[in-house]
Motif scaffolding. Structure first.
Motif, PDB file in Angstrom:
ATOM      1  N   ALA A   4      -8.555  31.692 -23.120  1.00  0.00           N
ATOM      2  CA  ALA A   4      -8.473  32.615 -24.227  1.00  0.00           C
ATOM      3  C   ALA A   4      -9.544  31.904 -25.224  1.00  0.00           C
ATOM      4  O   ALA A   4      -9.973  32.430 -26.136  1.00  0.00           O
ATOM      5  CB  ALA A   4      -6.881  32.748 -24.804  1.00  0.00           C
ATOM      6  N   GLY A   5      -9.398  30.536 -25.358  1.00  0.00           N
ATOM      7  CA  GLY A   5     -10.304  29.831 -26.250  1.00  0.00           C
ATOM      8  C   GLY A   5     -11.583  30.038 -26.263  1.00  0.00           C
ATOM      9  O   GLY A   5     -12.418  29.345 -27.089  1.00  0.00           O
ATOM     10  N   SER A   6     -12.362  30.297 -25.086  1.00  0.00           N
ATOM     11  CA  SER A   6     -13.762  30.169 -24.947  1.00  0.00           C
ATOM     12  C   SER A   6     -14.302  31.504 -25.323  1.00  0.00           C
ATOM     13  O   SER A   6     -15.017  31.370 -26.394  1.00  0.00           O
ATOM     14  CB  SER A   6     -14.023  30.311 -23.076  1.00  0.00           C
ATOM     15  OG  SER A   6     -13.499  31.492 -22.657  1.00  0.00           O
ATOM     16  N   LYS A   7     -14.175  32.778 -24.608  1.00  0.00           N
ATOM     17  CA  LYS A   7     -14.747  33.688 -25.129  1.00  0.00           C
ATOM     18  C   LYS A   7     -13.880  34.368 -26.398  1.00  0.00           C
ATOM     19  O   LYS A   7     -14.192  35.219 -27.269  1.00  0.00           O
ATOM     20  CB  LYS A   7     -15.212  34.806 -24.332  1.00  0.00           C
ATOM     21  CG  LYS A   7     -16.217  34.354 -23.297  1.00  0.00           C
ATOM     22  CD  LYS A   7     -16.708  35.445 -22.431  1.00  0.00           C
ATOM     23  CE  LYS A   7     -17.742  35.057 -21.497  1.00  0.00           C
ATOM     24  NZ  LYS A   7     -18.191  35.980 -20.389  1.00  0.00           N
ATOM     25  N   GLY A   8     -12.792  34.118 -26.270  1.00  0.00           N
ATOM     26  CA  GLY A   8     -11.602  35.050 -27.293  1.00  0.00           C
ATOM     27  C   GLY A   8     -11.619  34.414 -28.485  1.00  0.00           C
ATOM     28  O   GLY A   8     -11.197  34.800 -29.298  1.00  0.00           O
ATOM     29  N   GLY A   9     -11.928  32.860 -28.530  1.00  0.00           N
ATOM     30  CA  GLY A   9     -12.031  32.274 -29.662  1.00  0.00           C
ATOM     31  C   GLY A   9     -10.336  32.008 -30.022  1.00  0.00           C
ATOM     32  O   GLY A   9      -9.681  32.292 -29.142  1.00  0.00           O
ATOM     33  N   ASN A  10     -10.051  31.730 -31.364  1.00  0.00           N
ATOM     34  CA  ASN A  10      -8.769  31.580 -31.784  1.00  0.00           C
ATOM     35  C   ASN A  10      -8.115  32.781 -31.991  1.00  0.00           C
ATOM     36  O   ASN A  10      -8.700  33.800 -32.354  1.00  0.00           O
ATOM     37  CB  ASN A  10      -8.925  30.734 -33.161  1.00  0.00           C
ATOM     38  CG  ASN A  10      -7.526  30.191 -33.498  1.00  0.00           C
ATOM     39  OD1 ASN A  10      -6.715  30.327 -32.790  1.00  0.00           O
ATOM     40  ND2 ASN A  10      -7.453  29.514 -34.843  1.00  0.00           N
ATOM     41  N   LEU A  11      -6.854  32.501 -31.221  1.00  0.00           N
ATOM     42  CA  LEU A  11      -5.990  33.875 -31.310  1.00  0.00           C
ATOM     43  C   LEU A  11      -5.698  34.545 -32.615  1.00  0.00           C
ATOM     44  O   LEU A  11      -5.511  35.523 -32.993  1.00  0.00           O
ATOM     45  CB  LEU A  11      -4.850  33.911 -30.405  1.00  0.00           C
ATOM     46  CG  LEU A  11      -5.065  33.451 -28.710  1.00  0.00           C
ATOM     47  CD1 LEU A  11      -3.783  33.474 -28.348  1.00  0.00           C
ATOM     48  CD2 LEU A  11      -5.888  34.724 -28.269  1.00  0.00           C
ATOM     49  N   ARG A  12      -5.347  33.452 -33.396  1.00  0.00           N
ATOM     50  CA  ARG A  12      -4.910  33.819 -35.120  1.00  0.00           C
ATOM     51  C   ARG A  12      -6.267  34.629 -35.747  1.00  0.00           C
ATOM     52  O   ARG A  12      -5.770  35.401 -36.461  1.00  0.00           O
ATOM     53  CB  ARG A  12      -4.509  32.629 -35.728  1.00  0.00           C
ATOM     54  CG  ARG A  12      -3.636  31.850 -35.071  1.00  0.00           C
ATOM     55  CD  ARG A  12      -3.000  30.460 -36.115  1.00  0.00           C
ATOM     56  NE  ARG A  12      -1.996  29.920 -35.496  1.00  0.00           N
ATOM     57  CZ  ARG A  12      -0.740  30.174 -35.805  1.00  0.00           C
ATOM     58  NH1 ARG A  12      -0.366  31.128 -36.467  1.00  0.00           N
ATOM     59  NH2 ARG A  12       0.157  29.453 -35.272  1.00  0.00           N
ATOM     60  N   ASP A  13      -7.478  34.471 -35.353  1.00  0.00           N
ATOM     61  CA  ASP A  13      -8.548  35.328 -35.996  1.00  0.00           C
ATOM     62  C   ASP A  13      -8.270  36.381 -35.649  1.00  0.00           C
ATOM     63  O   ASP A  13      -8.974  37.431 -36.315  1.00  0.00           O
ATOM     64  CB  ASP A  13      -9.894  34.432 -35.745  1.00  0.00           C
ATOM     65  CG  ASP A  13      -9.966  33.029 -36.192  1.00  0.00           C
ATOM     66  OD1 ASP A  13      -9.179  32.587 -37.140  1.00  0.00           O
ATOM     67  OD2 ASP A  13     -10.800  32.370 -35.745  1.00  0.00           O
ATOM     68  N   LYS A  14      -7.758  36.761 -34.229  1.00  0.00           N
ATOM     69  CA  LYS A  14      -7.797  38.237 -33.900  1.00  0.00           C
ATOM     70  C   LYS A  14      -6.617  39.128 -34.455  1.00  0.00           C
ATOM     71  O   LYS A  14      -6.399  40.160 -33.833  1.00  0.00           O
ATOM     72  CB  LYS A  14      -8.224  38.317 -32.342  1.00  0.00           C
ATOM     73  CG  LYS A  14      -9.507  37.855 -32.014  1.00  0.00           C
ATOM     74  CD  LYS A  14      -9.705  38.081 -30.541  1.00  0.00           C
ATOM     75  CE  LYS A  14     -11.263  37.333 -30.113  1.00  0.00           C
ATOM     76  NZ  LYS A  14     -11.403  37.479 -28.641  1.00  0.00           N
ATOM     77  N   LEU A  15      -5.579  38.358 -34.907  1.00  0.00           N
ATOM     78  CA  LEU A  15      -4.575  38.876 -35.514  1.00  0.00           C
ATOM     79  C   LEU A  15      -4.577  39.960 -36.779  1.00  0.00           C
ATOM     80  O   LEU A  15      -4.886  39.122 -37.575  1.00  0.00           O
ATOM     81  CB  LEU A  15      -3.551  37.525 -35.608  1.00  0.00           C
ATOM     82  CG  LEU A  15      -2.017  38.299 -35.712  1.00  0.00           C
ATOM     83  CD1 LEU A  15      -1.432  38.985 -34.739  1.00  0.00           C
ATOM     84  CD2 LEU A  15      -1.111  36.927 -36.121  1.00  0.00           C
TER      85      LEU A  15
END
Length: 219
Positions: A4-15
């Motif tokens: 999740a940290g590769s293409k998804g980036g930081n999860l908090r940024d997508k919250l």
């Protein structure tokens, strides 16, 4: 396997609020550990990824269950607090009612005492004439009522008052004649007016006249 940290980036940024959008993130597995660190994320979008299993469903259910239990706990706390507030308000109202009741009783007792005092005073006032009538000394048989002592110098004062009145009438007649008629321009009228004014002022200051007038008013 893509993390999740590769293409998804930081999860908090997508919250966004309670919604976590992980769609089109090229995920091969669900980042369960990362999701566990985001308890606010109750809505999860995993569309358009390379997922073969969804172990996250159990995690989401557990998160929702925890949130439901927390919500129920808060509701229970609020209900208990509301019950305490209502009980406190009822106790306050009961205390106020008791206070008003006590004040009303005290006011009624005060008014009753005042009424009793007025009745007692009225009875005492009614008894006083009877007591005075009973205690009045009875006249002895054969005794004659005492005559008031004769007034002294009554004739002398009457003569003095008559003379003073005659003097006043004479001066007043002459003064009226001098002031109303054509004689007011005569030197005699001027003298009469002057004598009258001086006589009136002297009589007003005379202590004997004041005493005579006081005696006459008392008679």
């Amino acid at each position: 396997m893509t993390k999740a940290g590769s293409k998804g980036g930081n999860l908090r940024d997508k919250l966004d609020g309670n919604e976590l959008d992980l769609s089109l993130s090229d995920l091969n597995e669900v980042p369960v550990k990362e999701l566990a660190a985001l308890p606010k994320a109750t809505i999860l979008d995993l569309s358009c990824n390379k997922l073969t299993t969804l172990p996250v469903l159990q995690h989401m259910k557990a998160v929702q269950a925890d949130q439901e239990r927390e919500r129920q706990r808060r509701l229970e706390v609020e209900r208990e607090a509301e019950k305490k507030r209502e009980a406190k308000q009822r106790a306050k109202e009961a205390q106020e009612r008791e206070l008003r009741k006590r004040e009303k009783a005290e006011e009624k007792e005060r008014r009753r005492k005042e009424y009793d005092a007025l009745k007692a005073a009225k009875r005492e006032q009614e008894k006083k004439p009877k007591k005075e009538a009973n205690q009045a000394p009875k006249s002895k048989s054969g005794s004659r009522p005492r005559k008031p002592p004769p007034r002294k110098h009554t004739r002398s004062w009457a003569v003095l008052k008559l003379l003073l009145l005659l003097l006043l009438f004479g001066v007043a007649g002459g003064l009226v004649a001098c002031r109303v008629t054509e004689l007011q321009q005569q030197p005699l009228c001027t003298s009469v007016n002057t004598i009258y004014d001086n006589a009136v002022q002297g009589l007003r200051r005379h202590e004997i006249l004041q005493w005579v007038l006081q005696t006459d008013s008392q008679q």
